[in-house]
Design a protein around this motif. Sequence first.
Motif, PDB file in Angstrom:
ATOM      1  N   ALA A  85       0.917  -0.945   0.080  1.00 17.20           N
ATOM      2  CA  ALA A  85       0.020  -0.138   0.060  1.00 17.20           C
ATOM      3  C   ALA A  85       0.695   1.327   0.067  1.00 17.20           C
ATOM      4  O   ALA A  85       2.098   1.101   0.192  1.00 17.20           O
ATOM      5  N   VAL A  86       0.262   2.294  -0.406  1.00 14.80           N
ATOM      6  CA  VAL A  86       0.938   3.635  -0.471  1.00 14.80           C
ATOM      7  C   VAL A  86       0.609   4.584   0.487  1.00 14.80           C
ATOM      8  O   VAL A  86      -0.663   4.669   0.797  1.00 14.80           O
ATOM      9  N   GLY A  87       1.310   5.094   1.326  1.00 21.79           N
ATOM     10  CA  GLY A  87       1.030   6.066   2.382  1.00 21.79           C
ATOM     11  C   GLY A  87       1.838   6.100   3.447  1.00 21.79           C
ATOM     12  O   GLY A  87       3.063   5.624   3.430  1.00 21.79           O
ATOM     13  N   HIS A  88       1.452   6.850   4.584  1.00 23.43           N
ATOM     14  CA  HIS A  88       2.342   6.837   5.916  1.00 23.43           C
ATOM     15  C   HIS A  88       1.912   5.561   6.640  1.00 23.43           C
ATOM     16  O   HIS A  88       0.859   5.328   6.835  1.00 23.43           O
ATOM     17  N   PRO A  89       2.871   4.828   7.171  1.00 21.44           N
ATOM     18  CA  PRO A  89       2.863   3.607   7.689  1.00 21.44           C
ATOM     19  C   PRO A  89       1.955   3.584   8.933  1.00 21.44           C
ATOM     20  O   PRO A  89       0.781   3.013   8.994  1.00 21.44           O
TER      21      PRO A  89
END
Length: 283
Positions: A85-89
């Motif tokens: 997934a893409v994003g801030h963990p």
Amino acid sequence: MVVLRGRSEMARTKQSVVVGVDGSESSAQAARWATAEATRLAVPVHLVVVNDDPAREGFAKQAVRDIAERCHRERPDLTITDEVAVGHPAEELVHRSESAQLVVVGSRGHGVFRDVLLGAISTSVAAHARSPVVVVRGDAAASGPVVVGVDNSPGSHVAVHYAFDAANRRHTGLIAVQALPDAFFTVGTYPLPDRQEIQNRADLHLAEQLSGWCADYPDVTVRREVANQHPVATLCEAAWQAQLLVVGHRGRGGFAGLLLGSVANGVLHHAPCPVAVIRTRGG
């Protein structure tokens, strides 16, 4: 394949155990713990690497695939899915917690994504997730008890329920721990009773808080501990050889004024076993 947020994602992860992984051995350990717990719960596992750097996408895919394959070899009958997934963990795992039954993370990261699941990320997920969160640290004993902190707060009530259920699933006993000073020492005009009387009153109060759950879970053997020391030290000491340590997201009474930044945060950093942080609804 990078999967964006949406209805398909929510349907896939709903009532699953979601595991944040990063290619480190700590996250692989968390995944193994999660697959064992998912087997007890009879729900699937969804492994997710949250990648915030497109240049590392290939490494991310390989990392989650390797851990998924290791887990599948150990639990061939369990449904295990994986995703990049893409994003801030922390933000992405908190988002996943809205539909997950449980979120599991490691306590540190040393893999390709060493900045992804460090202690700060794990603590942030535990602080903000909507579902229960387990931070896997230390080695869970194969046959030890479940330990729970009790303080007569709403958060403690939910944690106690979770702990009884966890002990019942593991066919093991429960150690219920209450820190004594804040709950039973008050300043007043009357002399304080002697130490043994305080201990007896505290133990009776703890027994009253557990009585309903003992009736609901008759197969769980309960040991009560009342301690005159700091809650974090008390809980960590009780958790040696434990399978799981359970704490509420917030507390009062024996844990007066101590929020996630102290008791829950303290055991997340010092407990010798996996720690479950349980949030009350709307809390």
